[in-house]
Scaffold this active site. Sequence first.
Site, PDB file in Angstrom:
ATOM      1  N   ALA A  90       0.835  -1.203   0.000  1.00 27.43           N
ATOM      2  CA  ALA A  90       0.000   0.000   0.000  1.00 27.43           C
ATOM      3  C   ALA A  90       0.868   1.251   0.000  1.00 27.43           C
ATOM      4  O   ALA A  90       1.876   1.324   0.709  1.00 27.43           O
ATOM      5  CB  ALA A  90      -0.924   0.006   1.214  1.00 27.43           C
ATOM      6  N   TYR A 154       7.367  12.058  -1.816  1.00 27.88           N
ATOM      7  CA  TYR A 154       7.360  10.633  -2.151  1.00 27.88           C
ATOM      8  C   TYR A 154       8.737  10.022  -1.957  1.00 27.88           C
ATOM      9  O   TYR A 154       8.883   8.957  -1.338  1.00 27.88           O
ATOM     10  CB  TYR A 154       6.887  10.465  -3.595  1.00 27.88           C
ATOM     11  CG  TYR A 154       6.702   9.030  -4.024  1.00 27.88           C
ATOM     12  CD1 TYR A 154       5.642   8.276  -3.520  1.00 27.88           C
ATOM     13  CD2 TYR A 154       7.565   8.438  -4.934  1.00 27.88           C
ATOM     14  CE1 TYR A 154       5.456   6.964  -3.917  1.00 27.88           C
ATOM     15  CE2 TYR A 154       7.385   7.127  -5.341  1.00 27.88           C
ATOM     16  CZ  TYR A 154       6.330   6.393  -4.825  1.00 27.88           C
ATOM     17  OH  TYR A 154       6.158   5.084  -5.213  1.00 27.88           O
ATOM     18  N   SER A 157       9.611   9.542   1.716  1.00 24.93           N
ATOM     19  CA  SER A 157       8.918   8.417   2.350  1.00 24.93           C
ATOM     20  C   SER A 157       9.529   7.086   1.952  1.00 24.93           C
ATOM     21  O   SER A 157       9.637   6.165   2.766  1.00 24.93           O
ATOM     22  CB  SER A 157       7.430   8.451   1.991  1.00 24.93           C
ATOM     23  OG  SER A 157       7.204   8.145   0.625  1.00 24.93           O
ATOM     24  N   LYS A 158       9.955   6.980   0.695  1.00 20.03           N
ATOM     25  CA  LYS A 158      10.527   5.721   0.226  1.00 20.03           C
ATOM     26  C   LYS A 158      11.966   5.538   0.696  1.00 20.03           C
ATOM     27  O   LYS A 158      12.383   4.417   1.004  1.00 20.03           O
ATOM     28  CB  LYS A 158      10.434   5.646  -1.302  1.00 20.03           C
ATOM     29  CG  LYS A 158       9.000   5.530  -1.825  1.00 20.03           C
ATOM     30  CD  LYS A 158       8.299   4.287  -1.295  1.00 20.03           C
ATOM     31  CE  LYS A 158       6.934   4.073  -1.943  1.00 20.03           C
ATOM     32  NZ  LYS A 158       6.258   2.838  -1.479  1.00 20.03           N
TER      33      LYS A 158
END
Length: 272
Positions: A90, A154, A157-158
């Site tokens: 997710a 993004y 977060s990764k």
Amino acid sequence: MRQVAIITGASEGIGAELARQMARQHGADLALVLAARRQDALQAVAQECETFACTVLVQICDVGEESACRALIDACITRFGRLDILINNAGVSAHALLEDVHDLQWYQDVMRVNLWGSVWCTHAALPHLKASRGRIVAVSSLAGLVGVPGRTAYSASKFAMNGFFEALRIELKPAGVSVTLAYPGVVATRIRYHGYNAQGQPAGVSGLKEENAMRVEECARLILRGMQARQRDVVMTFKGKLGRWLKLLLPGVIENIALAAVKQDMGPKNRA
């Protein structure tokens, strides 16, 4: 013995295709727990999987909520009594230049889903995975290996997700639990269209060039192959593998490559 697997973000895209391929490969020898926010979409995927004699439990779960993550693991153990595979798939996408963002709340939301959703699910699942000497998969991104302009939220977060699972992999090595980090590039899914824009609203468009996007079937196949082999990392494209090394050797070159991957109208602006 029947294996039990949880897939988060299973209602569409990579997660749904992982479920279909696993059901096709293992049939009655597999029980799947499919988790996402949209029940109708989950039920549709579940029905496809059940045609292969796979047992399926649908669990509504927003991984941005810790209680929902822990309830997901509890539901799996209550129904099946064990857990062999946890696929943290997710995630939410985002594309915006930092200078265009006025409210950073949605940056926190991206981190909550992409990092904390995986952390909460994994923490709750840990004793059960250790008992089965199971497998953990974290679906990251090439944007978690190389920063991409317009994807500060993004990429952050990764990158954080990668650090968490790399450290956890070492912790779990004595217990026989494998941790596989998967790094898709641009895959032909709708994730970028659903992701945040600068105003924190669904973007409706992708900020990346998608002419050569990988088919979702191929992406899922590579992830499952890596999981089954208990690989540490699954970097899916030649450009991704090359970029990983160029970042160390020629960082300026890889920055130009990252810039070229962004649509012209979505890239950094030269402002007076």
